[in-house]
Design a protein around this motif. Sequence first.
Motif, PDB file in Angstrom:
ATOM      1  N   LYS A 318       3.720  46.875  26.275  1.00 39.71           N
ATOM      2  CA  LYS A 318       4.752  46.095  27.136  1.00 39.71           C
ATOM      3  C   LYS A 318       3.520  44.971  27.956  1.00 39.71           C
ATOM      4  O   LYS A 318       2.715  45.712  28.852  1.00 39.71           O
ATOM      5  N   TYR A 320       2.523  42.567  31.092  1.00 41.61           N
ATOM      6  CA  TYR A 320       3.089  42.312  32.356  1.00 41.61           C
ATOM      7  C   TYR A 320       3.632  40.899  32.466  1.00 41.61           C
ATOM      8  O   TYR A 320       4.928  41.024  32.920  1.00 41.61           O
ATOM      9  N   ALA A 321       2.863  40.019  31.736  1.00 47.70           N
ATOM     10  CA  ALA A 321       3.495  38.712  31.693  1.00 47.70           C
ATOM     11  C   ALA A 321       4.211  38.352  30.466  1.00 47.70           C
ATOM     12  O   ALA A 321       3.905  38.630  29.612  1.00 47.70           O
ATOM     13  N   ASN A 323       5.679  35.446  29.143  1.00 49.95           N
ATOM     14  CA  ASN A 323       5.568  34.059  28.248  1.00 49.95           C
ATOM     15  C   ASN A 323       4.054  33.758  28.608  1.00 49.95           C
ATOM     16  O   ASN A 323       3.225  34.141  29.653  1.00 49.95           O
TER      17      ASN A 323
ATOM     18  N   HIS B   6      17.982  41.298  37.898  1.00 46.34           N
ATOM     19  CA  HIS B   6      16.953  41.004  38.955  1.00 46.34           C
ATOM     20  C   HIS B   6      17.792  40.511  40.250  1.00 46.34           C
ATOM     21  O   HIS B   6      17.538  40.886  41.427  1.00 46.34           O
ATOM     22  N   SER B  27       5.497  48.481  37.475  1.00 46.73           N
ATOM     23  CA  SER B  27       5.897  49.006  36.531  1.00 46.73           C
ATOM     24  C   SER B  27       5.149  49.567  35.165  1.00 46.73           C
ATOM     25  O   SER B  27       5.516  50.334  34.640  1.00 46.73           O
ATOM     26  N   ILE B  28       3.896  48.607  35.324  1.00 48.21           N
ATOM     27  CA  ILE B  28       2.938  48.995  34.063  1.00 48.21           C
ATOM     28  C   ILE B  28       1.932  49.448  34.476  1.00 48.21           C
ATOM     29  O   ILE B  28       1.018  48.962  35.437  1.00 48.21           O
ATOM     30  N   LYS B 263      -0.081  40.236  41.480  1.00 52.11           N
ATOM     31  CA  LYS B 263       1.098  40.523  40.655  1.00 52.11           C
ATOM     32  C   LYS B 263       1.735  41.701  40.528  1.00 52.11           C
ATOM     33  O   LYS B 263       2.810  41.785  40.484  1.00 52.11           O
ATOM     34  N   GLN B 264       0.845  42.630  40.775  1.00 51.61           N
ATOM     35  CA  GLN B 264       1.552  43.839  40.895  1.00 51.61           C
ATOM     36  C   GLN B 264       2.520  44.414  42.097  1.00 51.61           C
ATOM     37  O   GLN B 264       3.679  44.796  42.169  1.00 51.61           O
ATOM     38  N   ILE B 266       4.132  41.695  43.602  1.00 45.26           N
ATOM     39  CA  ILE B 266       5.349  40.932  43.454  1.00 45.26           C
ATOM     40  C   ILE B 266       6.258  41.843  42.632  1.00 45.26           C
ATOM     41  O   ILE B 266       7.154  41.665  42.751  1.00 45.26           O
ATOM     42  N   ASP B 267       5.713  42.314  41.482  1.00 45.58           N
ATOM     43  CA  ASP B 267       6.634  43.062  40.773  1.00 45.58           C
ATOM     44  C   ASP B 267       7.205  44.352  41.306  1.00 45.58           C
ATOM     45  O   ASP B 267       8.465  44.537  41.206  1.00 45.58           O
ATOM     46  N   ARG B 272       9.921  40.641  40.042  1.00 49.10           N
ATOM     47  CA  ARG B 272       9.711  39.547  39.298  1.00 49.10           C
ATOM     48  C   ARG B 272       8.282  39.556  38.763  1.00 49.10           C
ATOM     49  O   ARG B 272       7.518  40.074  39.284  1.00 49.10           O
ATOM     50  N   ARG B 273       8.205  38.821  37.329  1.00 52.74           N
ATOM     51  CA  ARG B 273       6.742  38.979  36.965  1.00 52.74           C
ATOM     52  C   ARG B 273       6.161  37.482  36.976  1.00 52.74           C
ATOM     53  O   ARG B 273       6.941  36.765  36.141  1.00 52.74           O
ATOM     54  N   VAL B 274       5.141  37.401  37.355  1.00 50.37           N
ATOM     55  CA  VAL B 274       4.353  35.955  37.165  1.00 50.37           C
ATOM     56  C   VAL B 274       4.157  35.803  35.899  1.00 50.37           C
ATOM     57  O   VAL B 274       3.383  36.778  35.221  1.00 50.37           O
ATOM     58  N   PRO B 275       4.435  34.625  35.241  1.00 52.69           N
ATOM     59  CA  PRO B 275       3.969  34.338  33.824  1.00 52.69           C
ATOM     60  C   PRO B 275       2.598  34.167  33.899  1.00 52.69           C
ATOM     61  O   PRO B 275       1.794  34.003  34.498  1.00 52.69           O
ATOM     62  N   SER B 276       1.980  34.453  32.601  1.00 52.82           N
ATOM     63  CA  SER B 276       0.823  34.338  32.151  1.00 52.82           C
ATOM     64  C   SER B 276       0.241  32.874  32.702  1.00 52.82           C
ATOM     65  O   SER B 276       0.685  32.055  32.288  1.00 52.82           O
ATOM     66  N   PRO B 401      -2.836  47.675  34.066  1.00 56.59           N
ATOM     67  CA  PRO B 401      -1.432  47.404  34.688  1.00 56.59           C
ATOM     68  C   PRO B 401      -1.040  46.125  34.307  1.00 56.59           C
ATOM     69  O   PRO B 401       0.291  45.453  34.728  1.00 56.59           O
ATOM     70  N   MET B 402      -1.719  45.320  33.533  1.00 58.02           N
ATOM     71  CA  MET B 402      -1.274  44.145  32.886  1.00 58.02           C
ATOM     72  C   MET B 402      -0.835  44.280  31.508  1.00 58.02           C
ATOM     73  O   MET B 402      -0.429  43.048  30.752  1.00 58.02           O
ATOM     74  N   GLY B 403      -0.971  45.684  31.079  1.00 60.12           N
ATOM     75  CA  GLY B 403      -0.054  45.720  29.641  1.00 60.12           C
ATOM     76  C   GLY B 403      -1.099  45.192  28.685  1.00 60.12           C
ATOM     77  O   GLY B 403      -0.555  44.632  27.365  1.00 60.12           O
TER      78      GLY B 403
END
Lengths: 324, 473, 286
Positions: A318, A320-321, A323, B6, B27-28, B263-264, B266-267, B272-276, B401-403
């Motif tokens: 899974k 984090y981001a 897209n 959300h 969460s990750i 990013k963590q 914010i999650d 919410r998760r910041v896009p790549s 933490p970024m999977g």
Amino acid sequence: MVSPAPHAHGSDTTRRLMRDVIIALLPAFAVSVWFFGWGALQVAAVSIATCVALEWVIQKFLLRTPPQTSDLSAAVTGLLLAMNLPPGAPWWVVLTGSVTAIGIAKMSFGGIGKNPFNPALVGRVVLLVSFPVQMTRWALPRGFATTDAVTGATPLALLKEGLNNGLTVEQIFDNADFTYLELLFGRIGGSAGEVSALALLAGFAYLLARRVIRPYIPVSILATVAAFGGILWWANPERFIDPLFHLLTGGVLLGAIFMATDYVTSPMHPKGMIIFGIGIGALTMLIRTFGSYPEGISFAILIMNAAVPLINKYAKPKRYARNV
Amino acid sequence: MSNIYHLLSERLPLLRRGLGGGACSFSIGGIHPEDNKLAANSPLQALPPEGTASIFLGQHIGAPAEAIVSKGERVKTGQLIAKASGWVSADIHSSVSGTVVAVEPVADLSGIRQPAITIQVEGDEWLETIDRSPEIIREIPSDSAVIIKKIAAAGIVGLGGAAFPTHVKLSPPPGKKAGILIINAAECEPFLTSDHRVMLEFGEQALIGALLLKQALHASKAFIGIESNKPDAIRELQKIIRERGYELQVVRLKKRYPQGGEKQLIDAVTHRRVPSMGLPADVGVAVQNVGTALAVYEAVQKHKPLIENSITITGKNLPQQINALVRLGTPLSRLAALAGGIPAGTGKIVCGGPMMGKAIVNMDAPTTKVTSALLFIPHGEAQRRKASNCIRCAKCVQACPMGLEPYLLIKLTQRSRYDELRANRMSDCIECGCCLYSCPAHIPLLDYIRMGKGELKSSKLKVENYPTDGHRL
Amino acid sequence: MQTIILTVVTLTALGAILAAALYMVAQRFRTEEDPRIDEVAALLPGANCGGCGFAGCRALAEAVVKSETMDNLYCPVGGSEVMQQVAACVGRTVEAREPMIAVVRCAGACSLRPPTSLYDGAASCRIEAALYKGETDCLYGCSGHGDCERACLFGALRIDAATGLPVVDEEKCTACGACVKACPKRIIELRKKGPKGCRVFVSCVNKDKGNVARKACKAACIACAKCSKACAFGAIAIEENIAYIDFTVCRLCRKCAAECPTGAIRVNGEWRMENGLAPSPLNFNP
């Protein structure tokens, strides 16, 4: 002294993880020694000693690298191999097994971390195919009391033979002398490691508590076996035995908890682990119910080992981001 | 479906705190390093200026500032000495009063010479416009442009570690609006306690700073995320918020590294998760460090530019654990002397926390706006252990933490397979160090990932990453 | 018997059908390729080193055939000789180029450049360079972790254990430039191989002022300009505190090497300061 960040390191080491696996195997090993006596002890001693010695010799003299047997991974392979053999197996059978496991399945691929297949299982399967007689001469649990080996069949072999002779499940077990409680505690014939379900589960709990393994693989294997067995049993209870029997016999627990979770030969993330587990469970049941061997988890794990690179490539963790 | 979730989770903060003992978390992945907040009970002490101060011209992300003073000139504390040389740049002020003795390069932490202004300290004469009274000014200007202008004029940068100019961060790109402000007070790095002390001793000022930031962004909500290992700070801030009726909310965060990663955080707080390769503004959030909030308060309400920051001086072998308010440009050796000198058996000296800090080779290097700690690590702990074969235990994957899959990334880096690196989101890595921390084979995973990220950038596959605040993890 | 016949027939039929399918697919997706690409590729060394800037030898061959001129198309491994043949193959001509070789522009052996810190990260020059100045006070010098050695496909570079510096094997070096790209400090340069393998170059890239450079390393170029004054051909320029000998101008008279007070100017690999000798007499490496 300068190095890039981070400057802190966790307490995990390869050695610690391997030591924990050995500790987790001890209850099951103790039970097998209790029931099978010297035979079990002797097999384990030969297996561990030869595995460790062989790895040391190969690293020292063939690869000419500093030997790393102190990371205990060879000892784990040795112990696992011993748990997969019938107690009291002749020493040369055990030796062949460890040479296959360490020499062929592990070191020829480059040593720890590089082998695609679980070494202990390769050892076991090679033995099973090469020496079917010695490998299926199961000692019956008689403890230290008697020295002469009394041999008999495992519950699964008993079942297979009976079914092949056209008996129904009920008829077969009218003659058998064991109960589910005994399956749980281990007073049955079988290889050293597969006899006591309870001891294996204790090891499982220990591994989980120490965070050595994650539960995904064992749970998905056991769930698949139970579901597969349950459907068959529900369809025809005369031809097929109930799922609990499948779970408790034939090394499913040993395989699911200790063999399939081998780091090197299992997928890297939960999604992949679950696919891997379901595959093993389904293959095990296919071999058991439709194949010619009474027991199938060794083959199932080895087959799924081959699929691990593919699983790792397509089942991603899974992110984090979401897209890009 | 996820939108409804959300929406719900934003409306009902209690709902998402149901799990995890009432504290929020990302969460990750993540790890649980030893806390080691040895200096938590040492109050902040001001270190008076002395000797010389060397102030770097490039203390922030972006173009370095241009010096506007020359050798021999006299400067006062708080006086502008270098002007921002562009939009993404920051002003630099003198942290001491005295005579400029040199405008030439000075060796930094890693021994590389960087342009700097060196000032010989003579007394401590402040600029008259700076309000140095302890009185707390609570009225908040209503015009956000005024606030942002004052912040820019004070040379404030993100004090979490990335040093991104704050006035730029407060002006999100057109079309994007940050409706939620999160003040990062997680301080999840082991050993670090300077933010903790700031909250205990300058709690109300920091809260007013948070309100100012909220006003500047026109944010509708503002949260302050604090890790649960600082219960006194949580209580203190909650008390002030209650008494004063501030429209702020303290969020208790689970103790877990890297909880303070932008990013963590914010999650954890908003789910919410910041896009790549995106910005927090893409999900309507802005994150500012608690130290930045305090600096904003001082800049807007007291006209005091950013000339000092709070630094933790700590280490297991150190006789005294110290939190100090230090003027910019103070040599690190002075800080070490304050704590009783470099202890015997020190193997490594780190500027920052043990997870993301930088090892120092030059103890004469001056402090910068983002120096958060000086950490002395004993020899035995400092040394990296010998790497052995990867046993594919997947602990790095579990910890990331970024999977991401660190083991795979380094393999691909070593083979220069840039397309696959991109497909596997190499550039998402926040360099938190969780992978290396958790590796039982001691493989220098992060070293190679960092290198791979650099190569990915230079291999013309365009990877633009927003420098993140909130690195005082 | 019947079973055997059945099996043979089935398998034969299956084989025939699949072969037909394969043939049809191959016909359908056949691509026309210029046969000269194969010819050119056969002339190239086949090392696939990427020294030409293309993905491999075949990619260069394709580029040669497709391009109108021979500009920017050069195989450093094969050198001028191979390129002449290639040009002839596609009916063009190409100017002869002098063979090149990689030279290491750092003489900061361990004994001359005292370490001031201990690096404990991953053994890679690039990682160390990204982290900090390096183990010694010279932040331009070789860090000795062997990124160049690993980058070399021809085994022409190795790190000397005694000096901690890379040594170029004259026989094996093909001047593909992989090491030049691998070195984060840009120490390695491709220079003219020179007659009888004679090269004169400044073996230092330290851009610090003389006193700082000298303090960090006894073999540093201190930009004293003695060499540029001694040079009768104007081949030596001093920029950013470092002397550089332009190998297209240099006539290999070696007067500069005799003048150099620190021995930073080297003739081939010869360098006498290592043994505490004054850097005056010159001799060639055979």
